[in-house]
Design an enzyme around this catalytic site. Structure first.
Site, short mmCIF file in Angstrom:
data_model
loop_
_atom_site.label_atom_id
_atom_site.label_comp_id
_atom_site.label_asym_id
_atom_site.label_seq_id
_atom_site.Cartn_x
_atom_site.Cartn_y
_atom_site.Cartn_z
CD GLU A 142 -2.44 -1.04 2.89
OE1 GLU A 142 -2.22 -0.07 3.64
OE2 GLU A 142 -3.14 -2.00 3.22
CE LYS A 144 5.17 5.31 6.79
NZ LYS A 144 5.10 6.72 7.07
CG ASP A 146 4.02 12.73 4.65
OD1 ASP A 146 3.93 12.48 5.86
OD2 ASP A 146 4.86 13.52 4.17
CE1 TYR A 252 -3.15 3.15 8.64
CE2 TYR A 252 -3.29 4.75 6.86
CZ TYR A 252 -2.95 4.43 8.16
OH TYR A 252 -2.43 5.38 8.98
CE LYS A 340 9.39 6.77 6.15
NZ LYS A 340 10.08 7.77 6.73
CB CYS A 434 31.14 40.89 -5.73
SG CYS A 434 29.90 40.97 -4.44
CB CYS A 437 30.60 45.37 -3.28
SG CYS A 437 31.86 44.10 -3.45
CB CYS A 452 32.91 39.07 -2.99
SG CYS A 452 33.15 40.81 -2.75
CB CYS A 458 31.30 43.02 -0.02
SG CYS A 458 29.99 42.02 -0.71
S1 IVH Z 1 -0.40 0.62 8.78
C1 IVH Z 1 0.24 -1.12 12.85
N1 IVH Z 1 -0.64 1.59 6.39
O1 IVH Z 1 2.49 5.53 8.74
C2 IVH Z 1 0.50 -0.41 11.61
N2 IVH Z 1 0.18 3.00 8.09
O2 IVH Z 1 5.07 5.35 10.19
C3 IVH Z 1 -0.48 0.64 11.38
N3 IVH Z 1 0.64 5.28 7.32
O3 IVH Z 1 1.34 5.35 12.00
C4 IVH Z 1 -0.14 1.45 10.28
N4 IVH Z 1 0.01 5.01 5.25
O4 IVH Z 1 0.18 6.95 10.33
C5 IVH Z 1 -0.28 1.83 7.65
N5 IVH Z 1 -0.98 2.33 4.25
C6 IVH Z 1 -0.61 2.56 5.48
C7 IVH Z 1 -0.15 3.81 5.89
C8 IVH Z 1 0.23 3.99 7.20
C9 IVH Z 1 0.48 5.87 6.14
C10 IVH Z 1 1.19 5.95 8.52
C11 IVH Z 1 0.45 5.70 9.80
C12 IVH Z 1 1.47 5.05 10.67
C13 IVH Z 1 2.72 5.56 10.10
C14 IVH Z 1 3.91 4.72 10.45
#
Ligand code: IVH
Length: 705
Positions: A142, A144, A146, A252, A340, A434, A437, A452, A458
């Site tokens: 999935e 992630k 932000d 999720y 990440k 520069c 100046c 410079c 300056c």
């Molecule tokens: S699962 C027990 N799935 O990422 C695990 N988290 O750094 C529960 N997050 O605290 C999280 N997308 O705020 C999960 N597809 C995703 C996510 C996700 C973003 C966030 C969530 C979590 C943090 C961890």
């Protein structure tokens, strides 16, 4: 205080990212000191991130700190404290919202930074479950998101409570605010008696940009990125404000559930859809490592085109029985990992290249870009570092470029898309002067920076130069501290060192300033008058020429004896074939790098004008007039080793130099005396081997008395 904390923090980030001593080389005591330091920093950043919605470092810098803490804790388990940041998720709830306790803790995820880490995650899972390596494992991948994680509690299918994660155990009650989100069902059909659904609330890039436009129009501080905008909008005391902001959610995960009707995470996602929760449409089910990595790659490519920020891929073991068996370690489940993304890269057009002059005179080229969102932030400028970098990448005006926001917050231009270059494009020519100046700009020997040379005139360098000019080892003007220099330069009262000696003309105006009276002005004018007589070596040092510190200034003063000769000889030394140049570089202790800096400075017309004015205003004493020339240690090379009782090392060095000695840091057969304090190092041994005169501190003091 905040600044001090930040400086310390930057230092820690440097330690962690740059210097990172391998944990195996640390003693438990060193590890403890570093752990305490890291814990303090992480607590501070958790506070700024989770409670103030105002992060002061980037996610990657934070991750680096956290990773270091976790590595140290793994190597020294006996040092792990109960309140370690590794045991906590986020920060304790902010003040102002009712505290609620999560029936099932809201966990965080451990991170994977490369494919090896992901392979490790799968291998560990297989080992933990006792599975054959060949057996494929179903993994849900999935994006992630932000954003801000929330928990929604339904009883008998009715939304009764919504909360933030807080510190994982306790969150904030933001039920009213969450009820304002159209994405969140308020009633669910066919739901278990108790159901907690968890997910991420976020703001789209488009809505973020519109909100910030509005903030600016209302003279309110814009949000740093969509995540902060989402968090700030959700944690409003007035739910109407939340309602006015466009917030969305992806579900999720789950917390407390009275009856779980599915066996896999994939089926759970489908159930969420049936209950009318939005789930991420990009999520997929995969069966082996390579396919997970391929998905990661594909989403990374799509990342900048998505209308919401993601910072990685979450891999989750699909089978819920296996999830149960795997359980959790510390604050994260063993059945999931967050892979990440590296810093985000985006394409845009480089509209212009401008030059910025820093406080120390470095000319830094900066790109003006067609504004573009990178890593959640709208970027319209990026550093091009230096001239070599522009040449190496052949960066030109109107080029299509790839921009990246890396660990540090300053975005950078990574590369040029050459096949999109306009036909009439011409290479960028770095300025020779520069822009602040008009003084000439030189590349330092062996370095890449272009600087410079108009240090004395300056405007960009004004404050630093003037601070140095009045400092202890230079003109030593008491009462003209940093604060005053900053204020006087800002108001245009002082533009260059000459103006200092005309401050008496503005005495009545000065005495009207806040915090100033006639007496303090008189004291300042007296201090300035006292400094009108100065030794040649101090005068040279005060000019703040790069690489010309106190000892080099002394060497120069000794060589040229008076200011007139010094200036004339340097003017002639401009010709590198001249005798004057040879004379300059044959001074013991002065090489071509120092010579370059000196010549660059002294041959710049703007500086020479100031030097001429200063020489008219001041009495610069010839070297012989102020130096003790008859000294038993004059012309001798000395080395100090071990700790001295009566003098600090700096004092001892200063004293020796003032008597005409050269203080070296290493013993060689050119050394005349080695002065040995207590606990001397290998230098004393080497002196013995070479037959150099060894003196105790007392013997040395006796000799120079
Ligand atoms: S699962 C027990 N799935 O990422 C695990 N988290 O750094 C529960 N997050 O605290 C999280 N997308 O705020 C999960 N597809 C995703 C996510 C996700 C973003 C966030 C969530 C979590 C943090 C961890």
């Amino acid at each position: 205080m905040k600044l001090v904390l930040l400086l310390i923090a930057c230092w820690v980030v440097l330690i962690v990212i740059e210097v990172k001593t391998p944990v195996t080389e640390l003693t438990p005591k060193e590890a403890l000191v570093e752990l305490e330091f890291l814990a303090e920093k992480l607590n501070f950043y958790d506070q700024t991130y989770y409670q103030d919605d105002n992060p002061e470092i980037t996610d990657s810098e934070y991750d680096a700190l956290r990773l270091r803490l976790e590595t140290l804790e793994a190597a020294f388990p006996e040092l792990v404290k109960l309140d370690s940041p590794s045991k906590r998720v986020g920060a304790a709830p902010a003040h102002g919202f009712k505290k609620i306790s999560h029936a099932v803790p809201m966990l965080s995820l451990s991170n994977a930074f490369n494919s090896d880490d992901v392979a490790d995650f799968i291998a560990k899972t297989q080992r933990f479950l006792g599975l054959n390596e060949e057996k494929s494992i179903e993994i849900v991948c999935e994006p992630k998101i932000d954003g801000l994680s929330v928990s929604l509690r339904y009883e008998k299918g009715i939304l009764i409570q919504g909360s933030t994660r807080g510190d994982g155990a306790n969150g904030e009650d933001i039920t009213k605010n969450l009820k304002c989100l159209a994405d969140i069902p308020k009633i669910i059909d066919n739901a278990p008696e108790i159901l907690e659904v968890r997910g991420e609330v976020y703001m789209t890039k488009q809505d973020f940009s519109a909100l910030n436009d509005l903030q600016k129009k209302r003279n309110q501080k814009p949000f740093a990125n969509p995540r902060n905008a989402a968090a700030g909008s959700l944690r409003q005391k007035n739910p109407n404000v939340t309602a006015s902001r466009k917030l969305q959610m992806f579900a999720y995960a789950w917390g407390e559930v009275s009856e779980m009707k599915v066996d896999t995470h994939w089926e759970f996602l489908k159930l969420l859809c049936a209950w009318k929760f939005p789930t991420n449409p990009l999520s997929v089910l995969r069966y082996k490592l390579e396919d997970c990595l391929e998905f990661y790659q594909k989403i990374e490519e799509k990342r900048s085109g998505l209308d919401y920020d993601i910072d990685g891929i979450v891999y989750k073991i699909n089978n819920l029985d296996w999830q149960d068996r795997l359980g959790q370690v510390s604050r994260s489940p063993r059945w999931a990992v967050a892979h990440k993304f590296p810093a985000e890269k985006v394409k845009t057009i480089l509209k212009e290249i401008t030059i910025q002059v820093g406080r120390t005179g470095t000319l830094t080229p900066v790109a003006t870009l067609d504004p573009v969102t990178v890593g959640g932030v709208v970027v319209s400028r990026a550093t091009l570092h230096n001239r070599n970098e522009i040449i190496r990448k052949d960066i030109r005006k109107n080029d299509s470029v790839i921009v990246q926001r890396a660990g540090d917050v300053i975005p950078q231009v990574l590369s040029v898309i050459l096949n999109e270059r306009p036909k009439n494009s011409i290479p960028y020519v770095f300025p020779k002067y520069c822009p602040e100046c008009g003084s000439h700009a030189d590349q330092e020997e062996g370095g890449v920076a272009i600087r410079c040379t108009g240090g004395l005139v300056c405007p960009a360098q004004r404050v630093e130069r003037l601070k140095h000019f009045v400092s202890r080892g230079a003109f030593d003007i008491e009462g003209l501290g940093t604060k005053h220099i900053e204020a006087f330069t800002k108001e245009g009262i002082i533009k260059n060192p000459v103006d200092i000696f005309f401050l008496s003309d503005s005495a009545s105006m000065l005495s009207k300033r806040d915090g100033w009276g006639q007496q303090s002005v008189k004291n300042l004018i007296d201090a300035i008058d006292k400094s009108r007589t100065i030794s040649l070596n101090r005068f040279i040092y005060s000019l703040g020429i790069r690489k010309v510190g106190q000892s080099t200034a002394r060497l120069l003063a000794k060589q040229y004896c008076n200011l007139q000769t010094f200036l004339e000889h340097l003017q002639m030394a401009k010709d590198r074939k001249s005798e004057s140049y040879n004379e300059l570089i044959s001074i013991d202790g002065i090489g071509s790098a120092v010579a370059d800096e000196l010549l660059g400075f002294c041959c710049e017309d703007n500086n020479r004008k100031i030097l001429t004015k200063l020489s008219e205003l001041l009495e610069v004493q010839d070297f012989q007039n102020v130096e003790i020339t008859i000294s038993p240690v004059s012309g001798k090379t000395v080395v100090f080793t071990g700790s001295l009782k009566k003098l600090s090392r700096a004092e001892a060095k200063n004293k020796a130099e003032s008597l005409g000695s050269r203080v070296a840091s290493n013993v060689s057969n050119k050394t005349d005396y080695v002065i040995v304090g207590s606990e001397p190092g290998s230098k004393a041994k080497k002196a013995q081997e070479l037959g150099v005169n060894i003196l105790s501190e007392e013997e040395w003091l006796e000799l120079i008395r």
